[in-house]
Design a protein around this motif. Structure first.
Motif, PDB file in Angstrom:
ATOM      1  N   CYS A  74       1.437  -5.860 -16.147  1.00  0.00           N
ATOM      2  CA  CYS A  74       0.592  -6.322 -15.085  1.00  0.00           C
ATOM      3  C   CYS A  74       0.763  -8.027 -15.586  1.00  0.00           C
ATOM      4  O   CYS A  74       0.322  -8.255 -16.716  1.00  0.00           O
ATOM      5  CB  CYS A  74      -0.707  -5.932 -14.760  1.00  0.00           C
ATOM      6  N   GLU A  75       1.128  -8.866 -14.826  1.00  0.00           N
ATOM      7  CA  GLU A  75       0.821 -10.266 -15.165  1.00  0.00           C
ATOM      8  C   GLU A  75       0.417 -11.026 -13.611  1.00  0.00           C
ATOM      9  O   GLU A  75       1.222 -11.154 -12.789  1.00  0.00           O
ATOM     10  CB  GLU A  75       2.350 -10.870 -15.161  1.00  0.00           C
ATOM     11  N   ALA A  76      -0.829 -11.262 -13.581  1.00  0.00           N
ATOM     12  CA  ALA A  76      -1.563 -11.495 -12.421  1.00  0.00           C
ATOM     13  C   ALA A  76      -3.096 -12.218 -12.669  1.00  0.00           C
ATOM     14  O   ALA A  76      -3.654 -11.821 -14.051  1.00  0.00           O
ATOM     15  CB  ALA A  76      -1.678 -10.275 -11.499  1.00  0.00           C
ATOM     16  N   ALA A  77      -3.413 -12.583 -11.878  1.00  0.00           N
ATOM     17  CA  ALA A  77      -4.644 -13.172 -11.711  1.00  0.00           C
ATOM     18  C   ALA A  77      -5.880 -11.759 -11.402  1.00  0.00           C
ATOM     19  O   ALA A  77      -5.289 -10.881 -10.693  1.00  0.00           O
ATOM     20  CB  ALA A  77      -5.381 -14.509 -10.784  1.00  0.00           C
ATOM     21  N   ALA A  78      -7.210 -12.051 -11.480  1.00  0.00           N
ATOM     22  CA  ALA A  78      -7.903 -10.725 -11.292  1.00  0.00           C
ATOM     23  C   ALA A  78      -8.048 -10.599  -9.772  1.00  0.00           C
ATOM     24  O   ALA A  78      -8.005  -9.402  -9.299  1.00  0.00           O
ATOM     25  CB  ALA A  78      -9.415 -11.252 -11.689  1.00  0.00           C
ATOM     26  N   GLU A  79      -7.896 -11.484  -9.107  1.00  0.00           N
ATOM     27  CA  GLU A  79      -8.043 -11.321  -7.520  1.00  0.00           C
ATOM     28  C   GLU A  79      -6.739 -10.515  -6.953  1.00  0.00           C
ATOM     29  O   GLU A  79      -6.728  -9.830  -5.786  1.00  0.00           O
ATOM     30  CB  GLU A  79      -8.125 -12.408  -6.645  1.00  0.00           C
ATOM     31  N   ASP A  80      -5.568 -10.771  -7.714  1.00  0.00           N
ATOM     32  CA  ASP A  80      -4.429 -10.082  -7.182  1.00  0.00           C
ATOM     33  C   ASP A  80      -4.495  -8.622  -7.446  1.00  0.00           C
ATOM     34  O   ASP A  80      -3.559  -7.858  -7.158  1.00  0.00           O
ATOM     35  CB  ASP A  80      -3.163 -10.807  -7.926  1.00  0.00           C
ATOM     36  N   ILE A  81      -5.124  -8.080  -8.378  1.00  0.00           N
ATOM     37  CA  ILE A  81      -5.249  -6.673  -8.720  1.00  0.00           C
ATOM     38  C   ILE A  81      -6.517  -5.757  -8.416  1.00  0.00           C
ATOM     39  O   ILE A  81      -6.847  -4.997  -8.879  1.00  0.00           O
ATOM     40  CB  ILE A  81      -4.767  -6.316 -10.325  1.00  0.00           C
ATOM     41  N   GLU A  82      -7.101  -6.740  -7.389  1.00  0.00           N
ATOM     42  CA  GLU A  82      -8.594  -6.133  -7.026  1.00  0.00           C
ATOM     43  C   GLU A  82      -9.542  -5.799  -8.148  1.00  0.00           C
ATOM     44  O   GLU A  82     -10.397  -4.782  -7.985  1.00  0.00           O
ATOM     45  CB  GLU A  82      -8.226  -4.734  -6.059  1.00  0.00           C
ATOM     46  N   SER A  83      -9.671  -6.846  -9.055  1.00  0.00           N
ATOM     47  CA  SER A  83     -10.653  -6.570 -10.111  1.00  0.00           C
ATOM     48  C   SER A  83     -12.120  -6.997  -9.790  1.00  0.00           C
ATOM     49  O   SER A  83     -12.302  -7.612  -8.435  1.00  0.00           O
ATOM     50  CB  SER A  83     -10.169  -7.480 -11.222  1.00  0.00           C
TER      51      SER A  83
ATOM     52  N   ASP B 282     -16.795 -10.414 -11.661  1.00  0.00           N
ATOM     53  CA  ASP B 282     -17.094 -10.988 -12.739  1.00  0.00           C
ATOM     54  C   ASP B 282     -16.168 -10.531 -13.846  1.00  0.00           C
ATOM     55  O   ASP B 282     -16.333 -11.088 -15.124  1.00  0.00           O
ATOM     56  CB  ASP B 282     -18.439 -10.313 -13.250  1.00  0.00           C
ATOM     57  N   CYS B 283     -14.940 -10.189 -13.983  1.00  0.00           N
ATOM     58  CA  CYS B 283     -13.979  -9.819 -14.949  1.00  0.00           C
ATOM     59  C   CYS B 283     -12.730  -9.495 -14.423  1.00  0.00           C
ATOM     60  O   CYS B 283     -12.458  -9.377 -13.239  1.00  0.00           O
ATOM     61  CB  CYS B 283     -14.571  -8.640 -15.641  1.00  0.00           C
ATOM     62  N   TRP B 284     -11.786  -9.574 -15.548  1.00  0.00           N
ATOM     63  CA  TRP B 284     -10.469  -9.162 -15.259  1.00  0.00           C
ATOM     64  C   TRP B 284     -10.342  -7.771 -15.894  1.00  0.00           C
ATOM     65  O   TRP B 284     -10.696  -7.669 -16.902  1.00  0.00           O
ATOM     66  CB  TRP B 284      -9.518 -10.013 -15.887  1.00  0.00           C
TER      67      TRP B 284
ATOM     68  N   ASP C 274       0.680  -1.262   0.216  1.00  0.00           N
ATOM     69  CA  ASP C 274       0.036  -0.090   0.029  1.00  0.00           C
ATOM     70  C   ASP C 274       0.841   1.129  -0.053  1.00  0.00           C
ATOM     71  O   ASP C 274       1.929   1.281   0.320  1.00  0.00           O
ATOM     72  CB  ASP C 274      -0.909   0.026   1.284  1.00  0.00           C
ATOM     73  N   VAL C 275       0.014   2.380  -0.240  1.00  0.00           N
ATOM     74  CA  VAL C 275       0.832   3.715  -0.419  1.00  0.00           C
ATOM     75  C   VAL C 275       0.089   4.699   0.800  1.00  0.00           C
ATOM     76  O   VAL C 275      -1.050   4.654   0.877  1.00  0.00           O
ATOM     77  CB  VAL C 275       0.606   4.514  -1.592  1.00  0.00           C
ATOM     78  N   ALA C 276       0.855   4.737   1.908  1.00  0.00           N
ATOM     79  CA  ALA C 276       0.201   5.519   3.252  1.00  0.00           C
ATOM     80  C   ALA C 276       0.899   6.778   3.133  1.00  0.00           C
ATOM     81  O   ALA C 276       1.889   7.138   3.213  1.00  0.00           O
ATOM     82  CB  ALA C 276       0.547   4.737   4.249  1.00  0.00           C
ATOM     83  N   ARG C 277      -0.188   7.892   3.087  1.00  0.00           N
ATOM     84  CA  ARG C 277       0.273   9.177   3.271  1.00  0.00           C
ATOM     85  C   ARG C 277      -0.341   9.679   4.580  1.00  0.00           C
ATOM     86  O   ARG C 277      -1.318   8.986   5.274  1.00  0.00           O
ATOM     87  CB  ARG C 277      -0.476   9.864   2.101  1.00  0.00           C
ATOM     88  N   ASP C 278       0.095  10.605   5.011  1.00  0.00           N
ATOM     89  CA  ASP C 278      -0.194  11.366   6.479  1.00  0.00           C
ATOM     90  C   ASP C 278      -1.796  11.661   6.535  1.00  0.00           C
ATOM     91  O   ASP C 278      -2.065  12.158   5.615  1.00  0.00           O
ATOM     92  CB  ASP C 278       0.667  12.443   6.975  1.00  0.00           C
ATOM     93  N   GLY C 279      -2.367  11.129   7.350  1.00  0.00           N
ATOM     94  CA  GLY C 279      -3.728  11.606   7.667  1.00  0.00           C
ATOM     95  C   GLY C 279      -4.578  10.522   6.522  1.00  0.00           C
ATOM     96  O   GLY C 279      -5.841  11.225   6.517  1.00  0.00           O
ATOM     97  N   LEU C 280      -4.638   9.812   5.600  1.00  0.00           N
ATOM     98  CA  LEU C 280      -5.149   9.299   4.788  1.00  0.00           C
ATOM     99  C   LEU C 280      -4.976   7.928   4.936  1.00  0.00           C
ATOM    100  O   LEU C 280      -3.974   7.331   5.063  1.00  0.00           O
ATOM    101  CB  LEU C 280      -4.726   9.713   3.176  1.00  0.00           C
ATOM    102  N   PRO C 281      -6.192   6.943   4.352  1.00  0.00           N
ATOM    103  CA  PRO C 281      -6.029   5.785   4.377  1.00  0.00           C
ATOM    104  C   PRO C 281      -5.074   5.231   3.277  1.00  0.00           C
ATOM    105  O   PRO C 281      -5.008   5.672   2.115  1.00  0.00           O
ATOM    106  CB  PRO C 281      -7.580   4.991   4.279  1.00  0.00           C
ATOM    107  N   GLY C 282      -4.727   3.921   3.628  1.00  0.00           N
ATOM    108  CA  GLY C 282      -3.480   3.390   2.607  1.00  0.00           C
ATOM    109  C   GLY C 282      -4.474   2.899   1.042  1.00  0.00           C
ATOM    110  O   GLY C 282      -5.679   2.561   1.087  1.00  0.00           O
ATOM    111  N   GLU C 283      -3.642   3.233   0.298  1.00  0.00           N
ATOM    112  CA  GLU C 283      -4.135   2.622  -1.000  1.00  0.00           C
ATOM    113  C   GLU C 283      -3.195   1.596  -1.673  1.00  0.00           C
ATOM    114  O   GLU C 283      -2.015   1.953  -1.763  1.00  0.00           O
ATOM    115  CB  GLU C 283      -4.294   4.092  -1.993  1.00  0.00           C
ATOM    116  N   LEU C 284      -3.769   0.684  -2.280  1.00  0.00           N
ATOM    117  CA  LEU C 284      -3.069  -0.491  -3.191  1.00  0.00           C
ATOM    118  C   LEU C 284      -2.175   0.167  -4.245  1.00  0.00           C
ATOM    119  O   LEU C 284      -2.819   1.102  -4.974  1.00  0.00           O
ATOM    120  CB  LEU C 284      -3.885  -1.401  -3.468  1.00  0.00           C
TER     121      LEU C 284
END
Length: 492
Positions: free
Chosen positions: A334-343, A346-348, A221-231
């Motif tokens: 990107c080389e990954a399954a759908a679940e690894d990139i938060e798709s 119902d799709c990739w 994740d990317v964590a910034r001060d005062g903000l929730p982390g983002e993938l």
């Protein structure tokens, strides 16, 4: 480090030695998590761009055992030319505790060991504050003063530890002020002079989380001060135009269009034609070709502005594989399954950006502070930063995949038009340049050039007479150094 995961460390307090017990929550027995120092970025904002992400399992790599997974991120931070490579290997054996290895730039930060607790590893970054070297942009309150006294201050340097070197205007006791240098000033002693806002040093961190309950789904994740982390997988990016030697090498020259401005600012010429200049300014993407050689591969070719072309390819090794490969300009993004990139379920789908910068280059004659042109030539660069959002997605079959750029489907974009004949270079007046393209030729001021009566006496440039001197009472925006400033209208 023992089975209790505790460290006894002496702390000195007024000469008395105290014992402090530090509990290491993310350190399994037999392994040591390496802590990294804060990396300083020479920019006001810390920007992350993922150049490549791969997530392989045992079905992709024969070197990995059953129930194993390797995740690898290649990340560029701001304009640092050297990318960061972070990898996580999880060996999850049946009826045994999983083993995890973490590396950063080929250096082991967590050796292979059984995972008994969640792992949280941080890579911190610190950016520059705005206003450095700007005279009296800040105010400083000396720490030795009890009262709330703030004095005009100029920050000369931001140190690696987040402190500052500051020059402060302080009273000398005789009704005047003198400059005093403070070599080390902490951020809480500074504030912006105009807004009175406290100084905040921009900081953020890359945070790796490996949950013991599900280590195969580790996240960065990317964590910034005062903000929730983002993938971090929300920051896929590729430069445009494509670097000639690959995305991990030095980029090529940025696209630019040059203008030559006459000495009296009545004529502007450029070597490109109307269509090229219009496309350069708008940057609209255009379609070149689209093909689907097999049911497991689809290729799009697109043009971004007049000087950049990109090839986007989507493919799979086999119809049964969940791993999908998205490549841009022949290099895996990107080389990954759908679940690894938060798709979605119902799709990739994968979102990335084609980003870059372009320049307008104005070759002109400098003016003095009165706006009178001199015989000295100068150059003004106008920089524009841009990005195009791209989305590739499919549900079941790759041959049915779609590409969207800036929320417009590929088939609805403008078509690429090959120029059969050379365009005629443009020669424009300031009024036609503004009316046709919305551009205004800037001025560049030479503060050391003779001005006023001194320039009349010297008879330099077009200010060698009184009428030439008064002719500068109204002007278009001028440039002092790199800053475009509005004109000053003088009423005579």
């Amino acid at each position: 480090v023992g089975s209790t995961n505790e460290i006894l460390e002496p702390i000195f307090n007024n000469g008395v030695v105290l014992q402090c017990c530090l509990r290491v929550a993310a350190m399994p027995a037999g392994a040591t998590m390496k802590k990294l120092r804060t990396t300083n970025i020479e920019e006001p904002e810390v920007d992350f761009r993922v150049l490549r992400f791969t997530c392989h399992d045992s079905s992709m790599l024969s070197s990995l055992g059953k129930h194993c997974k390797e995740m690898r991120w290649c990340i560029v931070v701001s304009h640092d030319p050297k990318p960061i490579d972070i990898s996580v290997v999880v060996d999850k054996e049946v009826l045994a505790a999983p083993k995890v290895t973490v590396q950063c730039n080929s250096e082991v930060v967590y050796p292979k060991a059984k995972l008994t607790k969640d792992i949280t590893w941080r890579m911190p970054f610190r950016g520059l504050i705005r206003g450095i070297h700007v005279p009296n942009y800040f105010e400083m309150r000396p720490e030795h003063m009890i009262a709330e006294h703030w004095f005009p201050a100029t920050v000369n340097l931001q140190r690696e530890n987040g402190t500052f070197q500051v020059t402060v205007k302080m009273p000398d006791g005789n009704g005047k002020f003198r400059d005093i240098d403070f070599p080390v000033v902490r951020a809480h002693s500074l504030r912006e002079a105009q807004t009175k806002a406290p100084v905040t040093v921009p900081s953020c961190a890359l945070v790796l989380n490996v949950p013991v309950a599900d280590p195969l789904h580790a996240t960065l994740d990317v964590a910034r001060d005062g903000l929730p982390g983002e993938l971090i997988t929300h920051f896929f990016n590729r430069p445009t135009p494509a670097p000639p030697n690959g995305v991990e090498k030095s980029p090529g020259p940025d696209p630019r269009v040059s203008f030559d401005v006459s000495k009296d600012h009545t004529s502007i010429t450029t070597k490109v034609g109307y269509a090229t200049l219009e496309h350069f300014l708008s940057g609209r993407p255009r379609t070149i070709s689209r093909e689907c050689p097999t049911r497991l591969k689809k290729i799009w070719c697109v043009q971004i502005g007049p000087y950049a072309k990109h090839t986007i390819e989507l493919s799979k090794e086999s119809a049964k594989s969940k791993i999908v490969t998205l490549s841009v300009d022949g290099e895996t993004l990107c080389e990954a399954a759908a679940e690894d990139i938060e798709s979605r379920d119902d799709c990739w789908e994968c979102t990335f950006r084609l980003s870059g910068q372009k320049f307008l280059e104005w070759n002109l004659y400098k003016t003095n502070v009165d706006g009178v042109p001199t015989d000295t030539k100068g150059q003004v660069l106008q920089r524009t930063v841009f990005a195009h959002r791209c989305l590739v997605k499919f549900v079941d079959n790759i041959d049915e995949a779609t590409l969207e750029i800036d929320d417009v489907e590929y088939k609805n974009l403008d078509d690429f038009v090959e120029e059969t004949t050379a365009e005629e270079p443009l020669r424009l007046s300031p009024a036609s340049l503004l009316g046709s393209f919305g551009l205004t030729a800037p001025y560049q001021v030479d503060p050391d050039a003779p001005a006023g009566l001194r320039s009349l006496k010297m008879g330099g440039g077009e200010g060698g007479n009184l009428f030439g001197f008064l002719g500068c009472c109204q002007s278009t925006p001028v440039n002092r150094g790199d800053e475009i400033i509005p004109p000053v209208t003088t009423v005579t």
